[in-house]
Design a protein around this motif. Structure first.
Motif, mmCIF file in Angstrom:
data_model
loop_
_atom_site.group_PDB
_atom_site.id
_atom_site.type_symbol
_atom_site.label_atom_id
_atom_site.label_comp_id
_atom_site.label_asym_id
_atom_site.label_seq_id
_atom_site.Cartn_x
_atom_site.Cartn_y
_atom_site.Cartn_z
ATOM 1 N N SER A 187 0.953 -1.033 -0.164
ATOM 2 C CA SER A 187 0.018 -0.089 0.079
ATOM 3 C C SER A 187 0.739 1.234 0.117
ATOM 4 C CB SER A 187 -0.930 -0.061 1.138
ATOM 5 O OG SER A 187 -2.071 -0.864 0.930
ATOM 6 N N ASN A 188 2.261 1.120 0.003
ATOM 7 C CA ASN A 188 2.897 2.431 -0.152
ATOM 8 C C ASN A 188 2.643 2.901 -1.546
ATOM 9 O OD1 ASN A 188 6.086 2.390 1.660
ATOM 10 N ND2 ASN A 188 3.937 2.265 2.206
ATOM 11 N N PRO A 214 12.801 4.201 -12.068
ATOM 12 C CA PRO A 214 11.022 4.723 -12.046
ATOM 13 C C PRO A 214 10.189 3.352 -11.248
ATOM 14 C CG PRO A 214 11.565 4.024 -14.111
ATOM 15 C CD PRO A 214 12.723 4.000 -13.431
ATOM 16 N N PRO A 215 9.357 3.738 -10.556
ATOM 17 C CA PRO A 215 8.226 2.678 -9.901
ATOM 18 C C PRO A 215 7.772 2.061 -11.161
ATOM 19 C CG PRO A 215 8.071 5.156 -8.599
ATOM 20 C CD PRO A 215 9.296 5.217 -10.222
ATOM 21 N N ILE A 216 7.715 0.757 -10.907
ATOM 22 C CA ILE A 216 6.909 -0.069 -11.836
ATOM 23 C C ILE A 216 5.269 -0.229 -11.187
ATOM 24 C CG2 ILE A 216 6.551 -2.203 -12.777
ATOM 25 C CD1 ILE A 216 9.541 -2.676 -12.524
ATOM 26 N N THR A 271 11.847 1.458 -5.420
ATOM 27 C CA THR A 271 12.978 1.420 -4.473
ATOM 28 C C THR A 271 12.628 2.361 -3.272
ATOM 29 O OG1 THR A 271 14.124 3.366 -5.647
ATOM 30 C CG2 THR A 271 14.463 1.099 -6.627
ATOM 31 N N PRO A 272 13.470 2.277 -2.199
ATOM 32 C CA PRO A 272 13.283 3.153 -1.243
ATOM 33 C C PRO A 272 13.578 4.441 -1.664
ATOM 34 C CG PRO A 272 14.471 1.304 -0.318
ATOM 35 C CD PRO A 272 14.035 0.974 -1.937
ATOM 36 N N LYS A 273 14.556 4.831 -2.585
ATOM 37 C CA LYS A 273 15.132 5.926 -3.094
ATOM 38 C C LYS A 273 13.896 6.735 -4.003
ATOM 39 C CE LYS A 273 19.209 8.192 -4.723
ATOM 40 N NZ LYS A 273 20.629 7.857 -5.294
ATOM 41 N N SER A 274 13.183 5.780 -4.832
ATOM 42 C CA SER A 274 12.270 6.246 -5.454
ATOM 43 C C SER A 274 11.021 6.650 -4.735
ATOM 44 C CB SER A 274 11.754 5.152 -6.628
ATOM 45 O OG SER A 274 11.061 4.088 -6.112
ATOM 46 N N MET A 275 10.636 6.150 -3.642
ATOM 47 C CA MET A 275 9.638 6.481 -2.625
ATOM 48 C C MET A 275 9.841 7.825 -2.056
ATOM 49 S SD MET A 275 7.060 4.241 -3.357
ATOM 50 C CE MET A 275 6.086 5.223 -2.036
ATOM 51 N N VAL A 276 11.285 8.161 -1.647
ATOM 52 C CA VAL A 276 11.425 9.475 -1.117
ATOM 53 C C VAL A 276 11.191 10.513 -2.223
ATOM 54 C CG1 VAL A 276 13.480 10.841 -0.601
ATOM 55 C CG2 VAL A 276 13.332 8.497 0.646
ATOM 56 N N ALA A 277 11.559 10.103 -3.518
ATOM 57 C CA ALA A 277 11.361 11.055 -4.654
ATOM 58 C C ALA A 277 9.785 11.250 -4.676
ATOM 59 C CB ALA A 277 11.597 10.577 -5.807
ATOM 60 N N ASN A 332 3.995 -11.470 4.276
ATOM 61 C CA ASN A 332 5.505 -11.492 4.167
ATOM 62 C C ASN A 332 6.072 -10.157 3.735
ATOM 63 O OD1 ASN A 332 4.279 -14.435 2.680
ATOM 64 N ND2 ASN A 332 5.564 -14.805 4.485
ATOM 65 N N ASN A 333 5.321 -9.087 3.451
ATOM 66 C CA ASN A 333 6.085 -7.777 3.146
ATOM 67 C C ASN A 333 5.383 -6.544 3.962
ATOM 68 O OD1 ASN A 333 7.558 -8.456 0.669
ATOM 69 N ND2 ASN A 333 5.445 -9.167 -0.155
ATOM 70 N N HIS A 334 6.334 -5.830 4.774
ATOM 71 C CA HIS A 334 5.760 -4.536 5.188
ATOM 72 C C HIS A 334 6.683 -3.316 4.845
ATOM 73 C CE1 HIS A 334 3.703 -2.320 8.248
ATOM 74 N NE2 HIS A 334 4.937 -1.923 8.833
ATOM 75 N N ASN A 335 6.280 -2.313 4.771
ATOM 76 C CA ASN A 335 6.855 -1.164 4.549
ATOM 77 C C ASN A 335 6.313 0.195 5.172
ATOM 78 O OD1 ASN A 335 8.204 -2.626 2.275
ATOM 79 N ND2 ASN A 335 6.252 -2.620 1.195
ATOM 80 N N LEU A 336 7.139 1.027 5.234
ATOM 81 C CA LEU A 336 6.640 2.488 5.802
ATOM 82 C C LEU A 336 7.477 3.423 5.068
ATOM 83 C CD1 LEU A 336 4.738 3.366 8.302
ATOM 84 C CD2 LEU A 336 6.878 3.213 9.419
ATOM 85 N N THR A 337 6.580 4.488 4.659
ATOM 86 C CA THR A 337 7.306 5.699 3.895
ATOM 87 C C THR A 337 6.392 6.909 4.561
ATOM 88 O OG1 THR A 337 7.961 4.349 1.768
ATOM 89 C CG2 THR A 337 7.600 6.822 1.688
ATOM 90 N N GLY A 338 7.232 7.910 4.664
ATOM 91 C CA GLY A 338 6.524 9.258 5.205
ATOM 92 C C GLY A 338 7.722 10.142 5.875
#
Length: 411
Positions: free
Chosen positions: A43-44, A292-294, A308-314, A364-370
């Protein structure tokens, strides 16, 4: 400090972990780890959808496309997911249709997509988190089992489905599906221990059912028209776009996320199809290189999505060009306060919230962006991604919480 917390952690070493910490005040990365590797974002992905909505929608949600001809009102769907949705009390489009003196004519929408997006699990059709995508959502495209404390029991809403929905007493074993896959026959065991919106089951959508439900709730005749020229049509608006965005991000609502792409198409006077909106957003408004994000859906249910973590920061940086940091914090989940972070990242006694973020969880996947607001007063962007762990998400979240607390204290 950060290297020891991440690369030397036995838990993070047991699966794929990536991290990026960025200071937007001087455009510098403070720490990165596997920042250019692709991860399944879950859901990121909704942060990409949020940015599409910010750039392509107006400040209000288009709730209905319509034309008045003579004594008739011809209308069709815009993709608005809030029509008769139980979590949106104000219903201006419903009131408009109910109160008009014109005869009502529902026009079959030009909807170009399948009910499910590529990469969605077919067997999740019966779960609350995977309603079907449609041009004219109604009641959130789900039935709800609503608890009445006075009666000490559940009822089915909308009541139209009551005769087709069996209420089971216990669901310790899932002996049968909640809904037969190609019919609207339900059998479900609601539970007061769940959040109210989780006591729901998606229904099988169709234009015939939409017209029937409209007639049932409006208490008036609705004619069905196969095609109609909407070239000179108007749009009626239902609510604030920011209200819709905050609802999507805080609850991580999948239907709302998917439908925002159709709302963008409506505003651009394009056919209701998600692919062109995602492509246009990435080609014109969300240019992220070299990785770029797919991006394959609006909600993140698809495992075909990769970031990628870097693309999410972008992505966070792009959002920051459209709104202030304080505005961003208000629409994201707030650690220890609301949304999907209500029970996580709680500030210590006497301290303010410090994590404002979008979660992203699949098995099996957990992410956090913010955003993390540090004790020293800095606002930093981050993306923390964990894929392919074999345990439950809880140990991963606990370890992530330690890292975020360390950043809060030290930066």
């Amino acid at each position: 400090m950060m290297n020891k917390s991440l690369s030397q952690s036995p838990l993070f070493d047991s699966h794929l972990t990536g991290f990026a910490l960025y200071d937007p005040s001087d455009s510098t990365f403070l720490y990165t780890w596997n920042e250019d590797k692709y991860f399944t974002p879950a859901s990121n992905t909704k942060l990409l959808t949020f940015y599409a909505g910010l750039t392509l929608m107006r400040d209000s949600v288009p709730g209905l496309q319509y034309v008045i001809r003579g004594d008739s009102l011809f209308f069709t769907g815009t993709g608005d997911p809030t029509f008769l949705h139980p979590d949106f009390e104000e219903q201006p489009i419903f009131e408009m249709l109910k109160d008009t003196s014109y005869s009502l004519h529902y026009v079959k929408p030009k909807f170009k997509d399948e009910p499910f997006a590529p990469g969605w699990s077919w067997e999740d059709y019966e779960y609350y988190f995977q309603p079907e995508r449609t041009a004219f959502p109604i009641y959130g495209n789900t039935i709800r089992y609503v608890y009445d404390s006075a009666q000490n029991g559940f009822s089915v809403q909308p009541s139209f489905f009551a005769d087709f929905a069996d209420i089971r007493e216990i669901d310790s074993e899932k002996l049968s599906p909640y809904r037969l896959i190609n019919t609207n026959i339900f059998s479900f065991a609601p539970d007061t221990a769940r959040s109210a919106y989780k006591n729901s089951v998606p229904f099988k959508t169709s234009d015939e059912l939409t017209v029937t439900l409209l007639e049932d709730t409006l208490k008036r005749k609705v004619h069905w028209v196969e095609s109609f020229d909407f070239e000179s049509s108007k749009l009626a608006y239902s609510r604030s776009s920011m209200e819709l965005f905050a609802f999507m991000l805080k609850r991580s609502d999948n239907l709302v996320a998917e439908q925002i792409l159709y709302l963008c198409a409506t505003e651009m006077r394009m056919p209701l199809s998600a692919d062109p909106i995602r492509s246009f957003t990435q080609e014109e408004n969300l240019k992220i290189y070299p990785k770029p994000p797919i991006w394959k859906d609006g909600s993140g249910l698809s495992r075909y999505n990769l970031v990628t973590p870097k693309s999410m920061v972008a992505v966070m940086n792009y959002i920051y060009t459209k709104m202030s940091l304080d505005q961003m914090k208000q629409v994201l989940s707030i650690g220890g306060v609301d949304g999907t972070l209500k029970n996580w990242y709680k500030p210590r006694a006497g301290e303010p919230p410090y994590v404002f973020a979008k979660t992203g969880t699949l098995s099996n996947n957990h992410n956090l962006t913010g955003i993390i607001h540090t004790r020293s007063g800095k606002d930093l962007f981050f993306s923390f991604m964990n894929n392919n762990y074999a345990s439950s998400s809880r140990p991963v979240k606990l370890e992530m919480e330690k890292v975020m607390q360390l950043i809060y204290e030290k930066y």
